[in-house]
Design an enzyme around this catalytic site. Structure first.
Site, PDB file in Angstrom:
ATOM      1  N   HIS A 161      -8.868  26.094  -2.837  1.00  0.00           N
ATOM      2  CA  HIS A 161      -9.286  23.885  -2.367  1.00  0.00           C
ATOM      3  C   HIS A 161     -10.393  23.555  -2.862  1.00  0.00           C
ATOM      4  CE1 HIS A 161      -6.317  25.561   0.342  1.00  0.00           C
ATOM      5  NE2 HIS A 161      -6.218  25.877   0.797  1.00  0.00           N
ATOM      6  N   SER A 288     -27.447  11.731 -23.514  1.00  0.00           N
ATOM      7  CA  SER A 288     -27.404  10.125 -23.229  1.00  0.00           C
ATOM      8  C   SER A 288     -28.582  10.573 -23.543  1.00  0.00           C
ATOM      9  CB  SER A 288     -27.214  10.387 -21.619  1.00  0.00           C
ATOM     10  OG  SER A 288     -27.147   9.099 -21.607  1.00  0.00           O
ATOM     11  N   LYS A 294     -29.559  14.806 -18.899  1.00  0.00           N
ATOM     12  CA  LYS A 294     -27.897  15.516 -19.123  1.00  0.00           C
ATOM     13  C   LYS A 294     -28.092  15.928 -20.326  1.00  0.00           C
ATOM     14  CE  LYS A 294     -24.830  12.564 -17.126  1.00  0.00           C
ATOM     15  NZ  LYS A 294     -23.646  11.724 -17.180  1.00  0.00           N
ATOM     16  N   GLU A 301     -13.626  17.103 -21.816  1.00  0.00           N
ATOM     17  CA  GLU A 301     -13.138  16.569 -21.515  1.00  0.00           C
ATOM     18  C   GLU A 301     -12.173  15.963 -22.166  1.00  0.00           C
ATOM     19  OE1 GLU A 301     -16.917  14.931 -19.091  1.00  0.00           O
ATOM     20  OE2 GLU A 301     -16.873  14.119 -20.842  1.00  0.00           O
TER      21      GLU A 301
END
Ligand code: ARG
Length: 342
Positions: A161, A288, A294, A301
């Site tokens: 979970h 970025s 970042k 991804e």
């Protein structure tokens, strides 16, 4: 603009050529040129069998075999001029063969249809795919094993979970992915074996009245079982309508992508500053300009993102086939782009 000459391969009773729109939607050469090597191998096996059964002469067969070698050379060196007027790879090759060797080229298509031809080509293609990427899959399994070995005692949380559940190790975690990819390896080799049943001889749907030797063709193309016995499709109607193998292949690709996507998702989470379990190298991340803090895990991804495409290809194929009456329908030409993309 409409070309008024009819198709030279099947246009005998047609007085007008196709409308430009028809020509554009009719053509599959843009994608099925990828089957050139398989198409030529299938044609060579067929021509050799026709000669062995005295259906065509040895000298015609020799001209066909040599001519096809030349055509393959032209395709491989990039000098072959593909034409959308000639629809697909089968007719492009046959038309060029006619230019190269003349009249004997017309005998190649004896007792054969593009329906059994395309089913054969595409099966040969699927059979070769696993050989082409097996090394990559094995290298990935070995890389995960090396990770598991290095970190066999690195304790980390295991999750259920998405909440900390029990302590496990990095090695335990990596071995879970080794299991998944091991199943993928097994699945791809099973699919490759399922490819080994030869449809040639089915003709358009109902075979041929000529005394073909299907065993000869199947053996020449390696459509054999473990003992070397030829494997033949038993029902011509099924053979030209069946696309199960391509669905199985797209399905194996979907499951493998799904495993890679779950691995990618774990790595994305663990790379976040919230988890902070690992730091990805600069060469596999992007930054970025606006948010210099970042370091984005774009490679993972994109693996997760491309998985959507691979799963989409499987449903594309299933939906294309599901409503088709027996046997061949032209919709089936659309089976190739999703499988090639997967
Ligand atoms: N390009 C076609 C395909 O991929 C070849 C079969 C054509 N057969 C036909 N009956 N029009 O499906």
């Amino acid at each position: 603009m409409t070309d008024t000459t009819s198709n030279q391969m099947w246009g005998g009773r047609f007085s007008a050529g196709p409308d430009a729109i028809m020509e554009a939607i009719n053509a599959s050469i843009g994608f099925d040129k990828r089957l050139a090597a398989q198409d030529i191998a299938g044609s060579q096996a067929h021509a050799a069998m026709l000669a062995a059964k005295d259906i065509i002469t040895d000298s015609d067969a020799r001209a066909i075999l040599e001519g096809l070698e030349q055509v393959l050379g032209e395709i491989n060196d990039g000098s072959f001029a593909f034409s959308t007027r000639l629809e697909d790879i089968h007719m492009n090759i046959e038309a060029r063969l006619k230019q190269v060797i003349g009249e004997p080229a017309g005998r190649l298509h004896t007792a054969r249809s593009r329906n059994d031809q395309v089913a054969t080509d595409f099966k040969l293609w699927v059979r070769d795919q696993f050989d082409a990427f097996e090394n990559g899959l094995v290298a990935l399994i070995k890389a995960l094993l090396a990770q598991a070995t290095a970190g066999f005692d690195w304790v980390m949380p295991g999750f259920t979970h998405l909440q900390t559940a029990q302590p496990v190790t990095w090695g335990h975690h990596m071995m879970a992915y080794v299991e998944m990819l091991g199943r993928d390896h097994e699945r791809f080799s099973t699919v490759s074996n399922h490819a080994n049943v030869c449809p040639l001889g089915s003709g358009a749907i109902a075979g041929s009245t000529l005394p073909l030797d299907r065993v000869h063709v199947a053996k020449a193309l390696g459509f054999v079982d473990e003992t070397g016995e030829a494997c033949l499709t038993p029902n011509g109607m099924d053979a030209v309508a069946d696309r199960d193998l391509f669905v199985e292949f797209a399905s194996a690709c979907s499951l493998c992508s799904l495993h890679l996507s779950r691995l990618a998702e774990d790595l994305i989470l663990w790379n976040s500053s919230e988890f902070g379990y690992l730091r990805l190298s600069d060469s596999f991340t992007t930054g970025s300009s606006l948010m210099p803090q970042k370091k984005n895990p774009d490679c993972f991804e994109l693996i997760r993102g491309k998985t959507g495409r691979v799963i989409g290809n499987l449903s594309n194929l299933l939906v294309t086939i599901k409503g088709l009456p027996l046997t061949y329908n032209r919709d089936l030409q659309e089976d190739k782009p999703p499988v090639f993309d997967s």
